[in-house]
Enzyme design. Sequence first.
Site, PDB file in Angstrom:
ATOM      1  N   VAL A 161      20.888 -24.777  45.047  1.00  0.00           N
ATOM      2  CA  VAL A 161      20.043 -25.397  46.155  1.00  0.00           C
ATOM      3  C   VAL A 161      20.902 -26.347  46.944  1.00  0.00           C
ATOM      4  CG1 VAL A 161      17.950 -26.866  46.313  1.00  0.00           C
ATOM      5  CG2 VAL A 161      18.345 -25.482  44.253  1.00  0.00           C
ATOM      6  N   LYS A 162      20.570 -25.964  48.334  1.00  0.00           N
ATOM      7  CA  LYS A 162      21.243 -26.630  49.485  1.00  0.00           C
ATOM      8  C   LYS A 162      20.174 -27.759  49.893  1.00  0.00           C
ATOM      9  CE  LYS A 162      23.838 -24.583  53.187  1.00  0.00           C
ATOM     10  NZ  LYS A 162      23.834 -23.632  54.535  1.00  0.00           N
ATOM     11  N   ILE A 163      20.964 -28.895  49.872  1.00  0.00           N
ATOM     12  CA  ILE A 163      20.425 -30.252  50.081  1.00  0.00           C
ATOM     13  C   ILE A 163      21.203 -31.069  51.203  1.00  0.00           C
ATOM     14  CG2 ILE A 163      20.162 -32.522  49.018  1.00  0.00           C
ATOM     15  CD1 ILE A 163      18.462 -30.509  47.198  1.00  0.00           C
TER      16      ILE A 163
END
Length: 221
Positions: A82-84
């Site tokens: 998951v890119k945050i």
Amino acid sequence: MKIFLDTANVDSIKKYNDMGLVDGITTNPTLLSREKGNPAEIMRQIVKIVKGPVSLEVVGTTAEEMLEEAHRLKKYGPNVVVKIPMIADGLKAVKKLKSEGIETNVTLVFSANQAILAAKAGAAYVSPFIGRLDDAGQDGMALIREIVQIFKNYEFGTNVLVASVRHPLHVIDAGKIGAHVVTLPPEILGKMLTHPLTDKGLSAFLSDWEKVKKENPNLAI
Ligand code: E4P
């Protein structure tokens, strides 16, 4: 050095994946906006095609929104990272996701201080954007050098993922520094693959072989 493709283009992903060159994928909302079709469907396809980690980015800006999106994205496949975004609420989400065993990639990193904090929060990857720093008149590769050095000094387990790569020399420099991953637009991978002397050499070999065949009509190899 791991090579990720920085794209949401399924055809390019298949092309380079078939050559064994794709260790993972990074996408972002801009890359998805360039593709035709349902973005959720595109992301699902990518996650199935590529065995390695596929970064899918959240668009929420509160920790609660990011966590909810992260849980939905994670259902696309076990290889989803998951890119945050590198903001305070983002780091809160990173810490929580780490405690749940979900890997994160902290994106939009532009300083070594940000990279340290993302690693401390528990990110599996930090993504410094070197091309955008170069564009702004700063030395993007110097930032990679700093982050790699600091992570080595303290044996941080976080991977340095060199992002916003603009040309093949960036890849060589990142490799010399020892960055763990570079993520490349497909055009740059294409440029790395070809060399005019390879094409010239191959065409000479083939035309010389034609001469050999003319002199030896029954030749079979
Ligand atoms: C990284 O994960 C980003 O998708 C990307 O490298 C951004 O690059 P750009 O500066 O070319 O948009």
